[in-house]
Design an enzyme around this catalytic site. Structure first.
Site, short mmCIF file in Angstrom:
data_model
loop_
_atom_site.label_atom_id
_atom_site.label_comp_id
_atom_site.label_asym_id
_atom_site.label_seq_id
_atom_site.Cartn_x
_atom_site.Cartn_y
_atom_site.Cartn_z
N ASP A 43 10.78 24.13 10.90
CA ASP A 43 11.24 22.88 11.51
C ASP A 43 12.75 22.76 11.37
O ASP A 43 13.28 22.63 10.27
CB ASP A 43 10.57 21.69 10.80
CG ASP A 43 10.98 20.35 11.41
OD1 ASP A 43 10.30 19.91 12.35
OD2 ASP A 43 12.00 19.78 10.97
N TYR A 48 20.97 19.59 12.53
CA TYR A 48 21.06 20.32 11.25
C TYR A 48 22.13 21.42 11.32
O TYR A 48 22.49 21.99 10.29
CB TYR A 48 19.71 20.94 10.85
CG TYR A 48 18.55 19.98 10.72
CD1 TYR A 48 18.73 18.61 10.73
CD2 TYR A 48 17.24 20.46 10.57
CE1 TYR A 48 17.66 17.74 10.63
CE2 TYR A 48 16.16 19.60 10.45
CZ TYR A 48 16.37 18.24 10.49
OH TYR A 48 15.31 17.39 10.38
N LYS A 73 14.67 19.66 17.75
CA LYS A 73 14.68 18.25 18.18
C LYS A 73 15.96 17.93 18.93
O LYS A 73 17.02 18.47 18.61
CB LYS A 73 14.60 17.32 16.95
CG LYS A 73 13.60 17.77 15.91
CD LYS A 73 13.49 16.83 14.72
CE LYS A 73 12.65 17.45 13.62
NZ LYS A 73 13.40 18.26 12.66
N HIS A 106 14.33 13.13 18.37
CA HIS A 106 14.55 12.98 16.93
C HIS A 106 14.37 11.54 16.44
O HIS A 106 13.74 11.30 15.41
CB HIS A 106 15.96 13.50 16.59
CG HIS A 106 16.10 14.03 15.21
ND1 HIS A 106 16.83 15.14 14.89
CD2 HIS A 106 15.59 13.60 14.03
CE1 HIS A 106 16.76 15.37 13.60
NE2 HIS A 106 16.02 14.44 13.05
N1 LIG Z 1 12.60 13.99 11.83
C1 LIG Z 1 13.43 13.52 10.94
O1 LIG Z 1 14.13 12.51 11.15
C2 LIG Z 1 13.57 14.23 9.64
C3 LIG Z 1 14.29 13.63 8.59
C4 LIG Z 1 14.38 14.30 7.38
C5 LIG Z 1 13.74 15.53 7.23
N2 LIG Z 1 13.07 16.10 8.27
C6 LIG Z 1 12.39 17.42 8.14
O2 LIG Z 1 11.50 17.38 7.05
C7 LIG Z 1 11.83 18.43 6.14
C8 LIG Z 1 11.51 18.03 4.72
O3 LIG Z 1 12.14 16.83 4.37
P1 LIG Z 1 13.32 16.75 3.27
O4 LIG Z 1 14.05 18.02 3.25
O5 LIG Z 1 14.08 15.50 3.56
O6 LIG Z 1 12.57 16.44 1.91
P2 LIG Z 1 11.38 17.10 1.03
O7 LIG Z 1 10.85 18.33 1.65
O8 LIG Z 1 10.46 15.98 0.71
O9 LIG Z 1 12.13 17.43 -0.33
C9 LIG Z 1 13.13 18.40 -0.41
C10 LIG Z 1 13.78 18.28 -1.79
O10 LIG Z 1 12.77 18.46 -2.79
C11 LIG Z 1 13.11 19.59 -3.61
N3 LIG Z 1 11.86 20.35 -3.80
C12 LIG Z 1 11.26 21.19 -2.93
N4 LIG Z 1 10.15 21.72 -3.44
C13 LIG Z 1 10.02 21.19 -4.69
C14 LIG Z 1 9.08 21.35 -5.72
N5 LIG Z 1 8.03 22.16 -5.58
N6 LIG Z 1 9.26 20.66 -6.88
C15 LIG Z 1 10.32 19.84 -7.03
N7 LIG Z 1 11.26 19.63 -6.09
C16 LIG Z 1 11.10 20.31 -4.92
C17 LIG Z 1 14.14 20.39 -2.83
O11 LIG Z 1 15.03 21.03 -3.71
P3 LIG Z 1 15.59 22.55 -3.50
O12 LIG Z 1 15.83 22.77 -2.05
O13 LIG Z 1 16.85 22.52 -4.31
O14 LIG Z 1 14.56 23.47 -4.08
C18 LIG Z 1 14.85 19.30 -2.04
O15 LIG Z 1 15.85 18.67 -2.84
C19 LIG Z 1 13.32 18.65 6.39
O16 LIG Z 1 13.79 19.87 5.89
C20 LIG Z 1 13.37 18.55 7.89
O17 LIG Z 1 12.93 19.76 8.47
C21 LIG Z 1 12.98 15.46 9.47
#
Ligand SMILES: NC(=O)c1ccc[n+]([C@@H]2O[C@H](COP(=O)([O-])OP(=O)(O)OC[C@H]3O[C@@H](n4cnc5c(N)ncnc54)[C@H](OP(=O)(O)O)[C@@H]3O)[C@@H](O)[C@H]2O)c1
Length: 274
Positions: A43, A48, A73, A106
């Protein structure tokens, strides 16, 4: 891996790999690692600024294009019919592919009132076969209702912030009723409080799994797609190792009760700026 079938028959992995805020220089290695350990859904998004790195990683992995599910997106400033078509071509070029599996709006940006024009562009891309499925992100029920009433294609997916502290039950029920699959962004609450909540840590200890694995399993058992992000190889692997245990109905109920409507990101109704 477990899979979901979208409303047009397209099959999508239920667990994917998100690359929000992973800089172009780092994203290549991160995506290579994710693909190496077994993720097949990636994704990304125009905003990004890492589509080129994602594309190079996909190509260099040697995995056939048809075995990868690729989402990107259209960003807020590119909304509108013509702008969206142009932005899509830029994304294709950067990604180095000739189609994407899923193309999303988005954010609805309701004050701009452009998301229906944008949706018509996505419908065109879908009809042209350039996007195998089309959907939306951060759409609330009124925005979805308008797309259902005025559009000709039902969105395949609504990607929204969703984790145990923001369980989004009303949107989930609406989407289920209308054949729209819900996809969770920030499924791990960006690594924040949900992962240290005693309810989650107790369930994790009982299953011999980590809090992150329990939270991702909760998504899967609610038929939600989850796209956790990590640049840490051990966590990239950890987040994938969730297919060897099952949460009990009581575990699920306990996690359901943690909801406190707590966002880590913007409220779509209040996001106005391009
Ligand atoms: N559509 C939208 O508006 C929107 C908005 C935000 C995000 N997204 C998408 O959703 C994806 C995921 O969301 P996100 O990146 O905001 O948050 P997330 O996946 O909930 O959390 C990512 C964070 O958690 C840490 N993490 C990952 N695995 C872990 C584990 N097993 N234990 C502890 N901590 C862990 C990561 O650290 P490290 O990387 O340092 O390991 C990073 O700081 C994004 O990458 C993006 O593709 C979409």
């Amino acid at each position: 891996m477990e899979f979901v079938t979208l409303n047009n028959g397209l099959v999508m992995p239920q667990l994917g790999y998100g690359v929000f805020k992973v800089p172009e220089q780092e994203v290549y290695e991160a995506v290579r690692e994710a693909l190496r350990v077994g993720y097949r859904s990636i994704d990304t998004a125009m905003i990004y600024e890492n589509e080129a790195g994602v594309g190079r990683a996909l190509k260099d992995s040697g995995i056939p294009r048809e075995d990868i599910f690729l989402t990107t997106k259209v960003w807020n400033k590119d909304q509108g019919y013509e702008r969206t078509l142009a932005a899509f071509e830029t994304s294709l070029q950067k990604l180095g592919v000739d189609y994407v599996d899923l193309y999303l709006i988005h954010w609805p940006m309701p004050d701009e009132d452009l998301y229906m024009d944008t949706w018509r562009a996505l419908e065109q891309l879908y009809r042209d076969g350039k996007a195998k499925a089309i959907g939306v992100s951060n759409f609330h029920i009124p925005h979805l209702t308008r797309v259902l009433e005025e559009g000709t294609v039902v969105p395949a997916v609504n990607q929204i912030e969703l984790h145990p502290f923001l369980s989004q039950e009303a949107i989930r029920a609406f989407c289920q009723k209308n054949g729209i699959v819900v996809e969770a962004w920030s499924p791990l609450m960006k690594g924040r409080d949900a992962l240290t909540d005693p309810v989650i840590t107790d369930i994790a200890a009982r299953h011999g799994k980590t809090p992150a694995q329990v939270v991702l399993r909760w998504h899967l058992q609610h038929d939600i797609i989850a796209i956790p992000k990590s640049v840490t190889p051990s966590r990239i692997q950890e987040n994938l190792d969730i297919f060897d245990f099952v949460l009990s109905p009581d575990d699920m109920r306990q996690i359901d009760q943690l909801n406190r409507n707590e966002r880590t990101g913007s409220n779509p109704d209040e996001m106005h700026k391009k």
